[in-house]
Write an enzyme that holds these catalytic residues in place. Structure first.
Site, PDB file in Angstrom:
ATOM      1  N   CYS A 113      17.703  11.103   7.425  1.00 23.99           N
ATOM      2  CA  CYS A 113      17.733  11.122   8.896  1.00 23.99           C
ATOM      3  C   CYS A 113      19.117  10.825   9.459  1.00 23.99           C
ATOM      4  O   CYS A 113      19.355  11.027  10.655  1.00 23.99           O
ATOM      5  CB  CYS A 113      16.717  10.144   9.467  1.00 23.99           C
ATOM      6  SG  CYS A 113      15.039  10.534   8.978  1.00 23.99           S
ATOM      7  N   HIS A 252      18.716   8.551  16.817  1.00 24.24           N
ATOM      8  CA  HIS A 252      17.730   9.287  16.022  1.00 24.24           C
ATOM      9  C   HIS A 252      16.337   8.928  16.553  1.00 24.24           C
ATOM     10  O   HIS A 252      16.041   7.754  16.779  1.00 24.24           O
ATOM     11  CB  HIS A 252      17.892   8.881  14.558  1.00 24.24           C
ATOM     12  CG  HIS A 252      16.762   9.312  13.687  1.00 24.24           C
ATOM     13  ND1 HIS A 252      16.307  10.603  13.663  1.00 24.24           N
ATOM     14  CD2 HIS A 252      15.975   8.618  12.806  1.00 24.24           C
ATOM     15  CE1 HIS A 252      15.298  10.698  12.812  1.00 24.24           C
ATOM     16  NE2 HIS A 252      15.079   9.498  12.281  1.00 24.24           N
ATOM     17  N   ASN A 282       9.644  12.554  14.706  1.00 24.61           N
ATOM     18  CA  ASN A 282      10.854  12.342  13.906  1.00 24.61           C
ATOM     19  C   ASN A 282      11.188  13.631  13.152  1.00 24.61           C
ATOM     20  O   ASN A 282      10.506  13.977  12.193  1.00 24.61           O
ATOM     21  CB  ASN A 282      10.604  11.178  12.939  1.00 24.61           C
ATOM     22  CG  ASN A 282      11.800  10.874  12.056  1.00 24.61           C
ATOM     23  OD1 ASN A 282      12.709  11.690  11.912  1.00 24.61           O
ATOM     24  ND2 ASN A 282      11.795   9.711  11.434  1.00 24.61           N
TER      25      ASN A 282
HETATM   26  O1  UT7 Z   1      13.812   7.959   9.990  1.00 26.74           O
HETATM   27  C1  UT7 Z   1      13.264   6.771   9.534  1.00 26.74           C
HETATM   28  C2  UT7 Z   1      11.788   6.976   9.325  1.00 26.74           C
HETATM   29  N1  UT7 Z   1      10.912   5.862   9.368  1.00 26.74           N
HETATM   30  C3  UT7 Z   1      10.728   5.059  10.440  1.00 26.74           C
HETATM   31  O2  UT7 Z   1      11.395   5.117  11.434  1.00 26.74           O
HETATM   32  C4  UT7 Z   1       9.590   4.088  10.326  1.00 26.74           C
HETATM   33  C5  UT7 Z   1       9.829   2.805  11.056  1.00 26.74           C
HETATM   34  N2  UT7 Z   1       8.593   2.053  11.121  1.00 26.74           N
HETATM   35  C6  UT7 Z   1       7.646   2.286  12.082  1.00 26.74           C
HETATM   36  O3  UT7 Z   1       7.821   3.140  12.927  1.00 26.74           O
HETATM   37  C7  UT7 Z   1       6.427   1.407  12.086  1.00 26.74           C
HETATM   38  O4  UT7 Z   1       6.552   0.403  11.107  1.00 26.74           O
HETATM   39  C8  UT7 Z   1       5.101   2.193  11.859  1.00 26.74           C
HETATM   40  C9  UT7 Z   1       4.784   3.046  13.077  1.00 26.74           C
HETATM   41  C10 UT7 Z   1       5.194   3.044  10.623  1.00 26.74           C
HETATM   42  C11 UT7 Z   1       3.950   1.197  11.673  1.00 26.74           C
HETATM   43  O5  UT7 Z   1       3.855   0.360  12.821  1.00 26.74           O
HETATM   44  P1  UT7 Z   1       3.717  -1.221  12.659  1.00 26.74           P
HETATM   45  O6  UT7 Z   1       3.575  -1.772  14.022  1.00 26.74           O
HETATM   46  O7  UT7 Z   1       4.889  -1.664  11.827  1.00 26.74           O
HETATM   47  O8  UT7 Z   1       2.352  -1.366  11.914  1.00 26.74           O
HETATM   48  P2  UT7 Z   1       2.059  -2.064  10.527  1.00 26.74           P
HETATM   49  O9  UT7 Z   1       2.594  -1.259   9.405  1.00 26.74           O
HETATM   50  O10 UT7 Z   1       2.450  -3.518  10.613  1.00 26.74           O
HETATM   51  O11 UT7 Z   1       0.486  -1.977  10.481  1.00 26.74           O
HETATM   52  C12 UT7 Z   1      -0.360  -2.719  11.391  1.00 26.74           C
HETATM   53  C13 UT7 Z   1      -1.795  -2.331  11.136  1.00 26.74           C
HETATM   54  C14 UT7 Z   1      -2.201  -2.360   9.670  1.00 26.74           C
HETATM   55  O12 UT7 Z   1      -3.523  -2.827   9.593  1.00 26.74           O
HETATM   56  P3  UT7 Z   1      -3.835  -4.334   9.176  1.00 26.74           P
HETATM   57  O13 UT7 Z   1      -3.213  -4.510   7.819  1.00 26.74           O
HETATM   58  O14 UT7 Z   1      -3.202  -5.159  10.234  1.00 26.74           O
HETATM   59  O15 UT7 Z   1      -5.338  -4.378   9.191  1.00 26.74           O
HETATM   60  C15 UT7 Z   1      -2.153  -0.905   9.264  1.00 26.74           C
HETATM   61  O16 UT7 Z   1      -3.024  -0.610   8.199  1.00 26.74           O
HETATM   62  O17 UT7 Z   1      -2.020  -0.979  11.573  1.00 26.74           O
HETATM   63  C16 UT7 Z   1      -2.626  -0.223  10.520  1.00 26.74           C
HETATM   64  N3  UT7 Z   1      -2.162   1.156  10.620  1.00 26.74           N
HETATM   65  C17 UT7 Z   1      -2.786   2.063  11.402  1.00 26.74           C
HETATM   66  N4  UT7 Z   1      -3.880   1.988  12.189  1.00 26.74           N
HETATM   67  C18 UT7 Z   1      -4.251   3.094  12.847  1.00 26.74           C
HETATM   68  C19 UT7 Z   1      -1.093   1.744  10.042  1.00 26.74           C
HETATM   69  N5  UT7 Z   1      -1.013   3.035  10.416  1.00 26.74           N
HETATM   70  C20 UT7 Z   1      -2.060   3.259  11.261  1.00 26.74           C
HETATM   71  C21 UT7 Z   1      -2.498   4.387  11.968  1.00 26.74           C
HETATM   72  N6  UT7 Z   1      -3.602   4.262  12.756  1.00 26.74           N
HETATM   73  N7  UT7 Z   1      -1.866   5.589  11.911  1.00 26.74           N
END
Ligand code: UT7
Length: 334
Positions: A113, A252, A282
């Site tokens: 990216c 980005h 993205n």
């Molecule tokens: O170019 C670089 C590319 N990558 C990025 O930019 C990624 C950067 N990271 C992010 O954007 C965020 O970390 C995410 C959007 C990927 C995830 O958001 P988050 O607020 O960090 O969520 P999390 O990973 O802490 O997950 C919170 C909860 C979890 O459940 P539990 O363990 O609390 O029960 C996940 O399993 O949300 C759950 N979860 C979802 N729920 C519904 C994760 N993905 C989803 C989903 N729908 N799609």
């Protein structure tokens, strides 16, 4: 005499297909509400079955050359930023060179990216050193081809697209400073395990879904909100530009929460932080030139505007460039 690299043309291409949050609700255990709250994303452009990365790149390249008024025979170098090449080789740069009817050298840069910023440094160096006068730089990716649509933590984030700029030697303006960084020790935070020489594609890797993106989203998020302000400040210092003088911060496009956090940390008002993540998601190396084209075609860039472009991604890699925009707004030409 100083030689700088100014942007004289910009263009982009988004495929027509879209994956909406409602589509994803039917594929994995997620909801529109969760996706919008956590990422700001509502839909993602997706390439047609017959379209590869070079097909998107050719369309963006044609548009940028037309805006620049540059003929194919006048391009000295084509640099393609991509981490989703059509195939291992030939390079997507070469495939795009053929599609655009160019005869110049062409190659790929893979910094995921951050690819556009890395390739911008290469293009700028070629121009400043006098080795090239006119460079076509394209960022193009089809990340949806590498997304596991059974993994709710990654499939919500990515889209396909291409953006391009034409850079030309000038006496002032253009690229003022670039800061780049990498930390290969943290490569496993965002990677595709199989399909390369470390783990060649096999029936087993496909069955284990190892040819798809794996990501530690939380760690990448924390990395992004720390590194973006740092690298932006480094590029600003190198350029002798104060953050308050920026017309636009163009990050980005990965997650609206990342954009909001970095705006606060850098002290840039939200109106000056570009965002189209809701509708493009993205698009990796394409996201920054797509943003530039959006700003240019909507008449939101004026000659003399100072822009900070900033990327981060797999590698891990990061980088920022400060650019003095020199092109006149469409419709406001003398
Ligand atoms: O170019 C670089 C590319 N990558 C990025 O930019 C990624 C950067 N990271 C992010 O954007 C965020 O970390 C995410 C959007 C990927 C995830 O958001 P988050 O607020 O960090 O969520 P999390 O990973 O802490 O997950 C919170 C909860 C979890 O459940 P539990 O363990 O609390 O029960 C996940 O399993 O949300 C759950 N979860 C979802 N729920 C519904 C994760 N993905 C989803 C989903 N729908 N799609």
């Amino acid at each position: 005499m100083t030689r700088t690299a100014e942007i004289i043309g910009v263009g982009s291409y988004l495929p027509e297909g879209r994956i909406t949050n409602a589509d994803l609700e039917r594929m994995v255990d997620t909801s529109d509400e969760w996706i919008v709250t956590r990422t700001g994303i509502r839909e993602r452009p997706i390439a047609d079955e017959g379209q590869a990365t070079s097909d998107l790149a050719i369309r963006a390249g044609q548009a940028a050359l037309a805006v620049a008024g540059v003929a194919p025979e006048d391009v000295d170098l084509l640099i393609m930023a991509t981490s989703t090449p059509d195939m291992v080789f030939p390079s997507t740069g070469c495939l795009t060179q053929a599609g655009l009817g160019l005869s110049c050298p062409a190659f790929d840069v893979n910094a995921a990216c951050t690819g556009f910023i890395y390739a911008l440094q290469t293009a700028t160096s070629a121009i400043e050193s006098g080795r090239a006068d006119t460079v076509l730089l394209i960022g193009a990716d089809t990340l949806t081809r590498f997304v596991d649509f059974t993994d709710r933590t990654t499939c919500i984030l990515f889209g396909d697209g291409a953006g391009a700029v034409v850079l030309r030697a000038a006496e002032s303006g253009g690229v003022r400073g670039i800061a780049l960084g990498a930390d290969g020790k943290r490569g496993s935070m965002l990677y595709v395990p199989a399909g390369g020489s470390a783990m060649p594609a096999s029936a087993e890797t496909v069955a284990n879904r190892e040819h798809y993106i794996r990501m530690n989203g939380n760690e990448v998020f924390k990395f992004a909100v720390r590194v973006i302000p740092e690298t932006t400040n480094a590029a600003l210092a190198q350029s002798g530009v104060d953050v308050g003088d920026l017309a636009w911060l163009i990050p980005h496009q990965a997650n609206q929460r990342i954009l909001d956090t970095i705006a606060e940390r850098l002290g840039v008002s939200h109106e000056r932080v570009f965002s189209n993540v809701a509708n493009t998601a993205n698009t990796s190396a394409a996201s920054i030139p797509l943003a530039l084209d959006d700003l240019y075609t909507s008449g939101r860039l004026a000659a003399g505007d100072l822009l900070a472009l900033v990327g981060f991604g797999a590698g891990l890699t990061w980088g920022a460039a400060v650019v003095e925009w020199t092109k006149t707004t469409p419709g406001k030409e003398a």
